[in-house]
Design a protein around this motif. Structure first.
Motif, short mmCIF file in Angstrom:
data_model
loop_
_atom_site.label_atom_id
_atom_site.label_comp_id
_atom_site.label_asym_id
_atom_site.label_seq_id
_atom_site.Cartn_x
_atom_site.Cartn_y
_atom_site.Cartn_z
N ILE A 1 -33.33 79.88 -0.13
CA ILE A 1 -33.31 79.14 1.13
C ILE A 1 -34.61 79.37 1.90
N ILE A 2 -35.06 80.64 1.93
CA ILE A 2 -36.29 80.96 2.66
C ILE A 2 -37.48 80.25 2.03
N ILE A 3 -37.58 80.32 0.70
CA ILE A 3 -38.68 79.65 0.01
C ILE A 3 -38.62 78.14 0.23
N GLY A 4 -37.40 77.58 0.12
CA GLY A 4 -37.24 76.13 0.32
C GLY A 4 -37.60 75.70 1.73
N ALA A 5 -37.15 76.48 2.74
CA ALA A 5 -37.44 76.13 4.13
C ALA A 5 -38.94 76.19 4.40
N PHE A 6 -39.58 77.24 3.89
CA PHE A 6 -41.02 77.38 4.09
C PHE A 6 -41.78 76.25 3.41
N SER A 7 -41.37 75.91 2.19
CA SER A 7 -42.02 74.82 1.46
C SER A 7 -41.83 73.49 2.18
N PHE A 8 -40.63 73.28 2.71
CA PHE A 8 -40.35 72.04 3.45
C PHE A 8 -41.24 71.94 4.69
N TYR B 1 -45.90 69.43 7.28
CA TYR B 1 -47.18 69.58 7.97
C TYR B 1 -48.29 68.84 7.22
N LEU B 2 -48.31 68.98 5.89
CA LEU B 2 -49.34 68.31 5.10
C LEU B 2 -49.18 66.79 5.15
N ILE B 3 -47.93 66.32 5.15
CA ILE B 3 -47.68 64.87 5.26
C ILE B 3 -48.17 64.35 6.61
N THR C 1 -50.49 65.72 8.47
CA THR C 1 -51.95 65.78 8.44
C THR C 1 -52.53 64.58 7.71
N ASN C 2 -51.92 64.23 6.57
CA ASN C 2 -52.38 63.07 5.81
C ASN C 2 -52.23 61.79 6.62
N ARG C 3 -51.13 61.69 7.37
CA ARG C 3 -50.92 60.49 8.21
C ARG C 3 -52.00 60.39 9.27
N ARG C 4 -52.33 61.54 9.90
CA ARG C 4 -53.35 61.54 10.95
C ARG C 4 -54.73 61.20 10.37
N VAL C 5 -54.99 61.68 9.16
CA VAL C 5 -56.25 61.35 8.50
C VAL C 5 -56.32 59.85 8.23
N THR C 6 -55.22 59.29 7.73
CA THR C 6 -55.16 57.85 7.46
C THR C 6 -55.36 57.04 8.74
N ASP C 7 -54.72 57.48 9.83
CA ASP C 7 -54.88 56.79 11.12
C ASP C 7 -56.33 56.84 11.60
N ASP D 1 -57.61 73.16 8.07
CA ASP D 1 -56.25 73.67 8.30
C ASP D 1 -55.33 73.34 7.13
N ALA D 2 -55.49 72.13 6.58
CA ALA D 2 -54.64 71.72 5.46
C ALA D 2 -54.91 72.59 4.23
N GLU D 3 -56.20 72.85 3.97
CA GLU D 3 -56.55 73.69 2.82
C GLU D 3 -56.03 75.12 3.02
N LYS D 4 -56.14 75.62 4.25
CA LYS D 4 -55.65 76.96 4.54
C LYS D 4 -54.13 77.02 4.38
#
Length: 266
Positions: free
Chosen positions: A26-33, A38-40, A42-48, A180-183
Motif C-alpha cells: 500500500i505504501i509503495i502503491g500510494a507513493f507511486s500514485f 505529479y509527473l502527469i 507536470t507534463n500537462r503544464r509543459v504542454t500548456d 523537478d520532474a527528473e528529481k
C-alpha cells in the motif's frame, strides 16, 4: 482464558506477516500514485506552455504576413492576392487568442491583455492603410505617407517584446519543471527500489523467524516421545511459548507427568 487474550497464536503471526506485506504494498502503491500524478500534472503544464507560446507566435506571424501583404497592396493596388493574409488574420487571430487564454490558465494576465490591445490597435492601423489606398486619386501617396509613420511596425515591435517577456518566464519555468520532474523520477526509482528490498528483507527474515519458532519447538516433541519410550519418564519438553505449539508441549508434559505418577504408584 489465556488463549483468548495473551496467546500469540500461529494464525495471528501469519496474519501479521500478511498485514505487514500488505502495508508495504500500500505504501509503495500510494507513493507511486502520488509521483505519477505529479509527473502527469507536470507534463500537462509543459504542454500548456508549448501551446501558449505556439499560438502567440502564430498570432505574431499572422500580423507580419498582414503587414507584408499590405505593402504589396499599396504598391500594386490589387486586393488579390495581397489582402488575403489580412482577411485570413481577421478570422484566425481571435481563435488563436482564445487558445492562448486556455493555455495560460490565468498566467501573464497583464501581458496578454496588452497583447490583445496592441493586436486590435495594429489591425485598425492596417485597416486604415487599406482604406487610404482605396482612394482612386491620392490613395497610393497617402497610404505610403501613413506607412512611413511606422505605427503598424511599432505595434508589432511592442507585441514581439511582450511575447518575448512571456517566453522568458515560461522557458525558465520549463527548466525548473524539468529539473523537478527528473528529481522526482529519480527519487521515485530509489524509493520504490528501497521499499521493495526492505519488504523482501522483512518478509524473508520474518518468515524465517516464524517458521523457526514453529519448527524448533515441534522438533522437541519427537525427541521427548523417544526418551519416554526409553523409560526416561522424568523428561519434560518445558516450552514456554504462548501459542498452539506451547499448548501442545505443555499437554505433552502433563501426559508424561501422569504417566510417571502412575508408574511410581505401581
Amino acid at each position: 482464558g489465556a488463549r483468548g487474550g495473551e496467546i500469540m497464536t500461529i494464525s495471528k503471526r501469519i496474519s501479521g506477516g500478511f498485514a505487514t506485506s500488505l502495508a508495504f504494498i500500500i505504501i509503495i502503491g500510494a507513493f507511486s500514485f502520488w509521483i505519477t500524478a505529479y509527473l502527469i500534472d507536470t507534463n500537462r503544464r509543459v504542454t500548456d506552455t508549448y501551446e501558449l507560446l505556439l499560438n502567440l507566435e502564430i498570432v505574431y506571424a499572422n500580423l507580419n504576413d498582414v503587414q507584408r501583404g499590405l505593402r504589396g497592396y499599396v504598391i500594386a493596388g490589387k486586393e488579390d492576392p495581397w489582402l488575403n493574409p489580412y482577411h485570413a488574420a481577421l478570422k484566425n487571430i481571435p481563435v488563436r487568442m482564445q487558445r492562448v487564454d486556455a493555455s495560460a490558465e490565468g498566467k501573464h494576465a497583464r501581458e496578454l491583455l496588452e497583447i490583445k490591445k496592441q493586436t486590435g490597435e495594429t489591425l485598425l492601423v492596417f485597416k486604415r492603410y487599406v482604406d487610404l489606398r482605396k482612394d482612386p486619386d491620392k490613395g497610393f501617396e497617402t497610404a505610403v505617407e501613413e506607412i512611413k509613420k511606422m505605427e503598424g511596425q511599432k505595434g508589432l515591435d511592442r507585441i514581439s517584446d511582450l511575447i518575448e517577456a512571456i517566453r522568458s518566464v515560461e522557458v525558465a519555468a520549463l527548466a525548473s519543471q524539468k529539473k523537478d520532474a527528473e528529481k522526482s523520477a529519480s527519487v521515485t526509482q530509489w524509493a520504490i527500489g528501497l521499499a521493495t528490498v526492505s519488504a523482501l528483507l522483512v518478509l524473508g527474515v520474518g518468515g524465517y523467524l516464524m517458521v523457526r519458532s514453529i519448527i524448533s519447538p515441534l522438533q522437541k516433541l519427537p525427541e521427548g516421545t523417544q526418551k519416554i519410550s526409553q523409560g526416561e519418564l522424568s523428561y519434560r519438553v518445558n516450552l514456554t511459548s504462548q501459542d498452539e505449539v506451547g499448548e501442545l508441549a505443555r499437554a505433552f508434559d502433563r501426559m508424561c507427568a501422569k504417566r510417571q505418577q502412575a508408574h511410581e504408584a505401581m
